[in-house]
Design a protein around this motif. Structure first.
Motif, PDB file in Angstrom:
ATOM      1  N   TYR A 127       0.918  -1.251  -0.031  1.00 44.70           N
ATOM      2  CA  TYR A 127       0.066   0.014  -0.179  1.00 44.70           C
ATOM      3  C   TYR A 127       0.755   1.353  -0.183  1.00 44.70           C
ATOM      4  O   TYR A 127       0.461   2.439  -0.641  1.00 44.70           O
ATOM      5  CB  TYR A 127      -1.213   0.057   1.176  1.00 44.70           C
ATOM      6  N   VAL A 128       1.934   1.053   0.768  1.00 41.16           N
ATOM      7  CA  VAL A 128       2.890   2.477   0.640  1.00 41.16           C
ATOM      8  C   VAL A 128       3.517   2.406  -0.841  1.00 41.16           C
ATOM      9  O   VAL A 128       3.388   3.443  -1.084  1.00 41.16           O
ATOM     10  CB  VAL A 128       4.172   2.123   1.855  1.00 41.16           C
ATOM     11  N   GLU A 129       3.783   1.284  -1.322  1.00 36.97           N
ATOM     12  CA  GLU A 129       4.401   1.485  -2.799  1.00 36.97           C
ATOM     13  C   GLU A 129       3.309   2.022  -3.642  1.00 36.97           C
ATOM     14  O   GLU A 129       3.835   2.691  -4.637  1.00 36.97           O
ATOM     15  CB  GLU A 129       4.984  -0.098  -3.116  1.00 36.97           C
ATOM     16  N   ASP A 164      11.755   3.643   0.852  1.00 35.47           N
ATOM     17  CA  ASP A 164      12.035   5.168   1.401  1.00 35.47           C
ATOM     18  C   ASP A 164      10.971   5.809   2.125  1.00 35.47           C
ATOM     19  O   ASP A 164      10.505   6.868   1.977  1.00 35.47           O
ATOM     20  CB  ASP A 164      12.426   6.107  -0.015  1.00 35.47           C
ATOM     21  N   CYS A 165      10.385   4.928   2.952  1.00 37.96           N
ATOM     22  CA  CYS A 165       9.142   5.537   3.907  1.00 37.96           C
ATOM     23  C   CYS A 165       9.570   5.233   5.303  1.00 37.96           C
ATOM     24  O   CYS A 165      10.739   4.822   5.520  1.00 37.96           O
ATOM     25  CB  CYS A 165       7.995   4.919   3.512  1.00 37.96           C
ATOM     26  N   ALA A 166       8.890   5.932   6.109  1.00 44.24           N
ATOM     27  CA  ALA A 166       9.034   6.025   7.445  1.00 44.24           C
ATOM     28  C   ALA A 166       8.533   4.568   8.245  1.00 44.24           C
ATOM     29  O   ALA A 166       7.639   4.147   7.787  1.00 44.24           O
ATOM     30  CB  ALA A 166       8.639   7.144   8.304  1.00 44.24           C
ATOM     31  N   GLN A 208      17.315   5.570   7.170  1.00 40.90           N
ATOM     32  CA  GLN A 208      18.149   6.359   8.417  1.00 40.90           C
ATOM     33  C   GLN A 208      17.195   6.391   9.638  1.00 40.90           C
ATOM     34  O   GLN A 208      15.992   6.103   9.443  1.00 40.90           O
ATOM     35  CB  GLN A 208      18.364   7.450   7.522  1.00 40.90           C
ATOM     36  N   ARG A 209      18.121   6.433  10.425  1.00 33.69           N
ATOM     37  CA  ARG A 209      17.467   6.396  11.882  1.00 33.69           C
ATOM     38  C   ARG A 209      16.316   7.469  11.991  1.00 33.69           C
ATOM     39  O   ARG A 209      15.475   7.412  12.846  1.00 33.69           O
ATOM     40  CB  ARG A 209      18.389   6.487  13.214  1.00 33.69           C
ATOM     41  N   HIS A 210      16.502   8.739  11.282  1.00 32.95           N
ATOM     42  CA  HIS A 210      15.542   9.636  11.614  1.00 32.95           C
ATOM     43  C   HIS A 210      14.300   9.155  10.942  1.00 32.95           C
ATOM     44  O   HIS A 210      13.113  10.218  10.838  1.00 32.95           O
ATOM     45  CB  HIS A 210      15.892  11.017  11.212  1.00 32.95           C
ATOM     46  N   ARG A 211      14.022   8.112  10.193  1.00 28.89           N
ATOM     47  CA  ARG A 211      12.970   7.866   9.549  1.00 28.89           C
ATOM     48  C   ARG A 211      12.253   6.812  10.343  1.00 28.89           C
ATOM     49  O   ARG A 211      11.123   6.198  10.003  1.00 28.89           O
ATOM     50  CB  ARG A 211      13.021   6.956   8.170  1.00 28.89           C
ATOM     51  N   VAL A 214      10.871  13.183   8.850  1.00 29.48           N
ATOM     52  CA  VAL A 214      10.534  11.674   9.301  1.00 29.48           C
ATOM     53  C   VAL A 214       9.851  11.412   7.907  1.00 29.48           C
ATOM     54  O   VAL A 214      10.307  10.333   7.233  1.00 29.48           O
ATOM     55  CB  VAL A 214       9.749  11.875  10.342  1.00 29.48           C
ATOM     56  N   TYR A 215       8.646  11.804   7.429  1.00 26.85           N
ATOM     57  CA  TYR A 215       8.029  11.397   6.720  1.00 26.85           C
ATOM     58  C   TYR A 215       8.180  12.169   5.079  1.00 26.85           C
ATOM     59  O   TYR A 215       7.519  11.908   4.168  1.00 26.85           O
ATOM     60  CB  TYR A 215       6.595  11.626   6.794  1.00 26.85           C
TER      61      TYR A 215
END
Ligand code: ZN
Length: 280
Positions: free
Chosen positions: A118-120, A159-161, A185-188, A271-272
């Motif tokens: 669904y994200v994709e 490439d999502c959170a 990445q940790r900020h995600r 983040v998003y």
């Protein structure tokens, strides 16, 4: 006061897809100045869905996407779905339904994979995963960590959170390192139901005044949430849908305009990748 140019985001709440109670909660939020919502699907079993395969999660996700579309129409800004598998499912599967930890892991990973579809497709913004907040046996803990790491892998691909439900902690550095090992990445990575300080992921701070003051004074990226559950059997179990706008007003009145910008503009972008000002 909250002006027309101030986005106000609740980073984690649930809406009941039945009976439109959920939409009344959205109206309450909007009436108080709330503009943007991240709506997380309710646990599958709360919707009466006893999953057998990854595909069985689709019903849960699609009902969430439908109510988010309705919520979106009530807001000055936007509402987005966050989809995934509640980590408490592992106990339901192992303790109540006779699954071994590895079979539970595989089913929950399959649910993450379906959420990732669904994200994709652009129908959801981010994934939800994590591990139990209560003590479990080692094999269940290992299975849960494996599910969470699958979520990090899929999020890195997309490439999502990822929003996490975990044990209470002020240091989840190891989890952030697992995300980075998977290429995310940790900020995600966001810990939902966080206190005012956290090492590792980004904290999504429950809207209690002490925790917010800590986060505001710390100055690091953070988000704000209610975890409003929209569960008629547990009224008041968590904060109500008006709480984030109320606390934004309180932060502004107490000289924390920078913190409001942090939690409602800068960190959502970090983040998003969402533009809460541009979507007002
Ligand atoms: Zn929640």
């Amino acid at each position: 006061m909250i002006d027309d140019e101030t986005p106000v985001l609740d980073n984690h709440l649930h809406l009941d897809p039945d009976n439109h109670r959920g939409i009344d909660a959205v109206r309450d939020f909007a009436h108080m100045g709330g503009t943007h919502l991240l709506v997380v699907n309710k646990p599958s079993w709360h919707l009466g869905v006893e999953v057998e395969t990854g595909a069985d999660f689709r019903e849960v996700f699609e009902r969430t996407i439908e109510i988010v579309a309705e919520a979106d129409e009530e807001l000055e800004g936007r509402a987005w779905p966050v989809l995934g598998v509640h980590p408490g499912l592992v106990s339901r599967l192992v303790d109540d339904r006779g699954f071994g930890p590895e079979n539970a892991r595989d089913l929950m990973r399959a649910g993450i994979d379906v959420a990732a579809e669904y994200v994709e497709a652009g129908d959801a913004l981010a994934l939800k995963s994590g591990r139990p907040h209560y003590d479990v046996e080692d094999a269940v803990w290992d299975a849960s960590n494996a599910v969470m790491r699958r979520a990090f892998e899929r999020a890195a691909d997309l490439d999502c959170a990822v929003q996490l439900h975990t044990e209470a902690s002020e240091d989840l550095t190891e989890v952030a390192e697992w995300a980075e090992a998977a290429g995310l990445q940790r900020h995600r990575v966001v810990k939902h139901y966080a206190g005012g300080r956290l090492e590792g992921p980004i904290p999504s701070v429950m809207c209690e005044k002490d925790a917010l003051e800590t986060a505001a004074e710390r100055g690091d990226p953070f988000l704000m949430e209610t975890d409003y559950i929209d569960d008629p059997d547990r009224p008041g179990a968590v904060l109500g849908p008006k709480t984030v706008p109320r606390r934004v007003r309180w932060l502004l009145e107490n000289g924390h305009a920078d913190a409001v910008r942090n939690a409602h503009v800068e960190t959502p972008d970090l983040v998003y990748g969402i533009d809460t000002e541009g979507t007002l």
